[in-house]
Design a protein around this motif. Structure first.
Motif: not given
Lengths: 244, 244
Positions: A168, A206, A208, A214, A216, B239-240
């Protein structure tokens, strides 16, 4: 132009690419530069490309065609080194077909690639593949590769990314690096593809697609700029400069 | 390579240049890239150069030779626009003399310049001069120019520098921009020349040669990296992304 970055961490791989292509500022389009080759539980590979779009699209079409054949392909190669060789070989096929014709028009054979992934039996690996089909592999000393407009976003990666960085945090760093690039260079733009492969998962963890909506990335855009300005103002100014 | 930046502020001019030259990584030398032309109380001009050192040194020698002649020179031109024209003209003379010979050896006529300063009767002005001798001038919208390895250090300038920025803050920003460049690119290196010209002073207000012993730059090097990392860690991570 393009900006893509791939990071090889103990925890897995983080890959981020933009989607802007341009043939002059009056010919700007959106083309994704991230391609996935996945057999969940057995292998997952990601290929990002920069350079001449006609060449890199041809390469990807060739790689996909080969998947249905008995010859070597990205679903059958035994490991990531063989995968990089296969991509390099296919790129040389494109060169053999198109290189001369382009040269006659004064167009350089311009293609650079980042190939990352994991195949059952080995750890995740990351390669940068050049236009000539040769390639280098990321190590713990240099755990990332960039292609395209790499310079704007390099300083933050150099300061933050280590093999121990979590997925992350690495994704956050990649997005900050992309934000700095987009702000300073018109030829890199949204939407983005952010892909995370966790070590051992052997599938996409993941994926995205990040556009202007978005939340974030919007937070990153706003708060990173503020943070930089705050950090800037917190540092003492040189006191030897006479202001009046 | 080289990295030079010039900033045009309401309060004056801030110019920073490195001193590394290289003809291949096994041929690295130190040459200052900042040249001053000063008649205190009447005019002060600074010229920074990037590109082929033989060309830019020849240009500077020519400009200095002309100072002793009756023709136009940097001590007699009426304003900064004429100064930029004069530098462009001299660069064209260098091209007329050396351009063909270089071409025969496949060497590009590679030179780019930043010229800043103030001449009695007008405000400070800042120009970027190209190899062809043509030039552009900085405005309030774009109050800075960079030459050489410009990309690494551009994001912080884009975020911080406005015409209202004070001279000490601009000097700090230039040094941070240089630090980011030096960290990410081996071809840019110490010592640095930092020059500050205050509007209306018509002389050099501060000229600092910064080497590895300089305590202020050492502070920037250490604390900017720490600040960036702190700012980085203070931002929330996405956080995804499944971490396990």
């Amino acid at each position: 132009m393009t900006y893509c970055v791939g990071m090889l961490l103990d925890a897995g791989l983080v890959c981020l690419s933009d989607s802007r292509t341009n043939a002059g500022v009056d010919h700007i389009n959106t083309f994704r530069k991230m391609n996935l080759f996945e057999r969940p539980g057995e292998r997952v590979l990601v290929l990002m490309s920069a350079g001449n779009l006609a060449l890199t699209q041809t390469l990807v079409s060739l790689l996909r065609e080969r998947l249905a054949t008995d010859g070597p392909n990205l679903y059958t190669v035994a490991n990531m080194f063989e995968a990089a060789r296969h991509v390099g070989d296919c790129l040389r096929e494109v060169h053999a077909r198109d290189g001369e014709a382009l040269k006659e028009f004064g167009i350089e054979f311009n293609a650079s690639l980042i190939l990352g992934g994991q195949i059952l039996g080995e750890e995740p690996r990351l390669f940068q593949i050049y236009a000539a089909g040769n390639f280098i592999e990321a190590t713990r000393d240099t755990p990332y590769f960039q292609i395209g407009e790499a310079k704007y976003g390099k300083p933050i990666i150099d300061r933050v990314i280590r093999p121990e960085t979590t997925l992350d945090e690495a994704a956050k760093c990649a997005l900050i690096s992309m934000d700095s690039t987009i702000r300073s260079n018109l030829s890199v733009g949204l939407p983005l593809d952010l892909l995370v492969l966790r070590t051992g998962a052997l599938r996409v963890c993941s994926h995205t697609r990040i556009d202007a909506e978005n939340a974030y990335f919007e937070m990153i855009r706003t708060r990173w700029g503020e943070s930089l300005r705050e950090a800037f103002h917190a540092l003492p100014s040189p006191d030897w400069i006479p202001l009046a």
